[in-house]
Design an enzyme around this catalytic site. Sequence first.
Site, PDB file in Angstrom:
ATOM      1  N   HIS A  60      -4.350 -14.189   9.353  1.00  0.00           N
ATOM      2  CA  HIS A  60      -3.809 -12.846   9.560  1.00  0.00           C
ATOM      3  C   HIS A  60      -4.881 -11.769   9.662  1.00  0.00           C
ATOM      4  CE1 HIS A  60       0.101 -14.574   8.961  1.00  0.00           C
ATOM      5  NE2 HIS A  60      -0.260 -15.046   7.792  1.00  0.00           N
ATOM      6  N   PRO A  63       0.814  -1.210   0.000  1.00  0.00           N
ATOM      7  CA  PRO A  63       0.000   0.000   0.000  1.00  0.00           C
ATOM      8  C   PRO A  63       0.853   1.268   0.000  1.00  0.00           C
ATOM      9  CG  PRO A  63      -0.606  -1.496   1.791  1.00  0.00           C
ATOM     10  CD  PRO A  63       0.711  -1.930   1.248  1.00  0.00           C
ATOM     11  N   GLU A  64       0.824   1.963  -1.090  1.00  0.00           N
ATOM     12  CA  GLU A  64       1.357   3.316  -1.114  1.00  0.00           C
ATOM     13  C   GLU A  64       0.128   4.227  -1.207  1.00  0.00           C
ATOM     14  OE1 GLU A  64       4.901   4.032  -3.431  1.00  0.00           O
ATOM     15  OE2 GLU A  64       5.512   1.950  -3.296  1.00  0.00           O
TER      16      GLU A  64
END
Length: 290
Positions: A111, A22-23
């Site tokens: 997760h 994720p940018e």
Amino acid sequence: MLGGFPPSGKRAKHAAFLHIMPELPEVEITRRGLLADLPGRTVDAVVVRNPTLRYPLPRTLGRILAGQVLRDIGRRGKYLLFDFGSGTLIVHLGMSGSLRLVPAAEPAGRHDHLDLVFGATALRLRDPRRFGAVLWERGDVAAHPLIAPLGIEPLSAEFTADRLHAATRGRAAAIKLFLMDSHVLVGVGNIYASESLFRARIDPRTPAGRLSRERCARLVPAVRETLQAALAAGGSTLRDFMHSDGCAGWFQQHYFVYGREGEPCRACGTRIRAARLGQRSTFFCPRCQR
DNA sequence: CTGGTCACCTGGAAGC
DNA sequence: TGCTTCCAGGTGACCA
């Protein structure tokens, strides 16, 4: 997972190729997707399966959020800001985090660390590497110690050649590292820093302070175009992202240089080179980028 | 203040 | 085959 392997047919040298990273564009796409569904809805419950992210999850998150109405979802850099009126839930996706809306009854995976339950729907945080963060700020979120020091938003009107030029004066650090410094500019990570510098035809190793005014004027739109191209690619598969169980290809992009060491430059055919800057892999075309 | 390095964490790939 | 080693990433903390 992602369908596309590097075009040469060689296996991806960097496992990162296959990961969600994720940018800013990815975070913004997440924000837009959630905005369509969540504001106005009330949190019925909070499920914490693993509180050990980058910082421990607030212990009383359930008590804090139960019964609260989500008003809006903002973003500052790569931080998502869930405004509940009584305070703000700050969420950072780290390098492997994702937020999705799932049926609340859907079994959680290994997760899936946190659910915010809104009726029959859960907002589910998955983060295999646990570099992400979830924090609660009851006061002014802009003054939060993680938010206050953040730099310019690259997609805002504040990001100009003049400001970039001024900010770089006297700085010896490589321009790529400068671009990635969140106290200067937010949202540009390792991938898009390399990509932006290719678009601007600037060698990533150039000391920031040595960039001419003219080169700054090239770099600003190059950063914007890189981020906007990623936004457009993500936006087109937004629905898939929000409702499928995989990455749905929304990060699948046509990189100019990232991860392409030894492969031909898409502009001139010269072999793409790799270098280490600040202990991060960096890719560039030695001919196009000077 | 600046610049450089480290740690955090996991899964995947490469090496033995 | 199965073990070990290395590496990717964002960012705060820490050092000189």
